[in-house]
Design a protein around this motif. Structure first.
Motif, PDB file in Angstrom:
ATOM      1  N   THR A  74       0.818  -1.225   0.000  1.00 49.94           N
ATOM      2  CA  THR A  74       0.000   0.000   0.000  1.00 49.94           C
ATOM      3  C   THR A  74       0.846   1.266   0.000  1.00 49.94           C
ATOM      4  N   THR A  75       2.167   1.143   0.143  1.00 49.05           N
ATOM      5  CA  THR A  75       3.026   2.333   0.108  1.00 49.05           C
ATOM      6  C   THR A  75       3.379   2.586  -1.361  1.00 49.05           C
ATOM      7  N   VAL A  76       2.481   3.287  -2.056  1.00 46.51           N
ATOM      8  CA  VAL A  76       2.513   3.291  -3.528  1.00 46.51           C
ATOM      9  C   VAL A  76       3.689   4.058  -4.118  1.00 46.51           C
ATOM     10  N   TRP A  77       4.423   4.827  -3.283  1.00 45.98           N
ATOM     11  CA  TRP A  77       5.596   5.507  -3.835  1.00 45.98           C
ATOM     12  C   TRP A  77       6.764   4.545  -4.022  1.00 45.98           C
ATOM     13  N   MET A  78       6.619   3.303  -3.562  1.00 45.40           N
ATOM     14  CA  MET A  78       7.677   2.306  -3.674  1.00 45.40           C
ATOM     15  C   MET A  78       7.076   1.064  -4.316  1.00 45.40           C
ATOM     16  N   PRO A  79       7.377   0.793  -5.582  1.00 43.70           N
ATOM     17  CA  PRO A  79       6.703  -0.305  -6.294  1.00 43.70           C
ATOM     18  C   PRO A  79       6.872  -1.649  -5.603  1.00 43.70           C
ATOM     19  N   ALA A  80       5.826  -2.460  -5.673  1.00 42.65           N
ATOM     20  CA  ALA A  80       5.853  -3.791  -5.057  1.00 42.65           C
ATOM     21  C   ALA A  80       6.802  -4.697  -5.832  1.00 42.65           C
ATOM     22  N   PRO A  81       7.738  -5.364  -5.141  1.00 46.06           N
ATOM     23  CA  PRO A  81       8.608  -6.319  -5.830  1.00 46.06           C
ATOM     24  C   PRO A  81       7.871  -7.626  -6.101  1.00 46.06           C
ATOM     25  N   SER A  82       8.400  -8.386  -7.047  1.00 47.78           N
ATOM     26  CA  SER A  82       7.818  -9.698  -7.357  1.00 47.78           C
ATOM     27  C   SER A  82       8.963 -10.686  -7.575  1.00 47.78           C
ATOM     28  N   ASP A  83       8.633 -11.936  -7.788  1.00 48.97           N
ATOM     29  CA  ASP A  83       9.620 -12.984  -8.080  1.00 48.97           C
ATOM     30  C   ASP A  83       9.014 -13.853  -9.175  1.00 48.97           C
ATOM     31  N   GLU A  84       9.321 -13.495 -10.417  1.00 48.69           N
ATOM     32  CA  GLU A  84       8.689 -14.175 -11.556  1.00 48.69           C
ATOM     33  C   GLU A  84       9.049 -15.656 -11.608  1.00 48.69           C
ATOM     34  N   GLU A  85      10.279 -15.975 -11.224  1.00 42.69           N
ATOM     35  CA  GLU A  85      10.709 -17.387 -11.292  1.00 42.69           C
ATOM     36  C   GLU A  85       9.836 -18.270 -10.419  1.00 42.69           C
ATOM     37  N   ARG A  86       9.420 -17.750  -9.276  1.00 44.39           N
ATOM     38  CA  ARG A  86       8.586 -18.542  -8.351  1.00 44.39           C
ATOM     39  C   ARG A  86       7.103 -18.195  -8.477  1.00 44.39           C
ATOM     40  N   GLY A  87       6.760 -17.323  -9.411  1.00 49.96           N
ATOM     41  CA  GLY A  87       5.352 -16.970  -9.621  1.00 49.96           C
ATOM     42  C   GLY A  87       4.762 -16.134  -8.508  1.00 49.96           C
ATOM     43  N   VAL A  88       5.609 -15.377  -7.784  1.00 47.83           N
ATOM     44  CA  VAL A  88       5.117 -14.508  -6.721  1.00 47.83           C
ATOM     45  C   VAL A  88       4.831 -13.131  -7.324  1.00 47.83           C
ATOM     46  N   ARG A  89       3.568 -12.739  -7.238  1.00 49.45           N
ATOM     47  CA  ARG A  89       3.168 -11.459  -7.826  1.00 49.45           C
ATOM     48  C   ARG A  89       3.337 -10.323  -6.813  1.00 49.45           C
ATOM     49  N   GLY A  90       3.714  -9.170  -7.313  1.00 46.10           N
ATOM     50  CA  GLY A  90       3.756  -7.954  -6.504  1.00 46.10           C
ATOM     51  C   GLY A  90       2.701  -6.986  -7.006  1.00 46.10           C
TER      52      GLY A  90
END
Length: 314
Positions: free
Chosen positions: A238-254
């Motif tokens: 919810t801290t939108v000034w800092m984009p959510a990270p993800s991990d595409e290799e493990r299918g973790v969405r941000g």
């Protein structure tokens, strides 16, 4: 009527408590006699001029996104709602807010107010309650039996998020400082991590299905939270000034959450309150004339919990 407005962007001292014309409702609108609005951190960002892109407001601007109050006039074409009805709502963020004795609202954003809490206290619900609900269920797709980590559970959104996740049958791990850990426990957290003394990556020993980040952590700490999510899980930020990270290799969405007004969801939250399943916590009740001082305290980091702002009695 009395209202608080700012005529230019800037520090809290640009806010003025002043007389303005009482507004008249247009088509599809109602006028609400305000019982209370609330303070949200985004109010300070709008006032400071930091949100001109996503939330363009006209100056002079009256803050106050949340409203609880009583309908006192109807515009053209309004049905299904009557003068005298008590309502709550999340007002359009780029429109005139409820830091005033009266405010106009489109009927589409309003829900009936809860009957089991004082009307003014209901102003503590809309924005933060909807943020928690949308983060957990619209974006996190949280279901019974899943594990959720709520980082920053001691704040106003976190209090609702812990309750909603627990009510949904999830196992709730929450981070909180010493000041708010008891409140987080009483909201239903199964585990509480003191983020001031313990590393989350050390404390969370089994993967979680959903991480909800409500805290302004540094990018490295936010990235570390992704490692706690099971493959196919999700991190909602919810801290939108800092984009959510993800991990595409493990299918973790941000996912970055920008809350939206939703009267149907708000009505469900109200029903949960009236069934005794959801608690409304109000830390302070501040007179409307003292809103500039409240903004100043918030800018210094001296506001904790949900604060409602109450106009003078009629």
């Amino acid at each position: 009527m009395k209202a608080v407005r700012f005529h230019e962007y800037g520090a809290p001292d640009v806010l003025r408590y002043e007389d303005v014309e009482q507004p008249l409702p247009g088509a599809g609108e109602v006028r609400i006699r305000v019982a209370a609005t609330s303070f949200n951190p985004v109010d300070g960002n709008i006032r400071g001029g930091f949100m001109r892109g996503p939330i363009p407001v006209e100056l002079p601007h009256t803050p106050g996104i949340d409203v609880a109050g009583t309908i006192d006039a109807l515009g053209e074409g309004v049905d299904g709602i009557a003068v005298g009805d008590d309502v709550v709502g999340f007002l359009p963020m780029d429109g005139t807010g409820a830091a005033a004795e009266y405010v106009l609202a489109p009927t589409a954003v309003l829900a009936s107010a809860p009957k089991s809490v004082p009307l003014a206290d209901a102003a503590a619900l809309p924005l933060v309650g909807l943020t928690a609900h949308q983060a957990l269920f619209d974006h996190g797709k949280l279901t019974a039996g899943q594990r959720v980590l709520i980082n920053g559970a001691g704040g106003a959104v976190g209090g609702y998020a812990v309750q909603l996740a627990k009510n949904a049958g999830a196992h709730v791990i929450a981070t909180a400082g010493p000041r708010s850990s008891e409140a987080v426990k009483s909201a239903g957290a199964d585990e509480v991590i003191d983020h001031t003394t313990t590393s989350m990556t050390a404390a969370v020993t089994e993967p979680v299905d959903v991480v909800l980040n409500l805290a302004p952590v540094d990018p490295a700490e936010l990235a570390a939270l992704v490692t706690l999510v099971r493959p196919g899980g999700v991190l909602v930020n919810t801290t939108v000034w800092m984009p959510a990270p993800s991990d595409e290799e493990r299918g973790v969405r941000g996912i970055d959450l920008f809350v939206r007004s939703d009267a149907d969801q708000l009505a469900k939250l109200v029903a949960s309150i009236d069934r005794g399943e959801l608690r409304v916590d109000v830390a302070e009740r501040v007179p409307l004339a003292e809103l500039p001082a409240l903004h100043a305290r918030a800018a210094e980091g001296a506001v904790h919990g949900k604060v409602i702002v109450v106009p003078p009695a009629a």
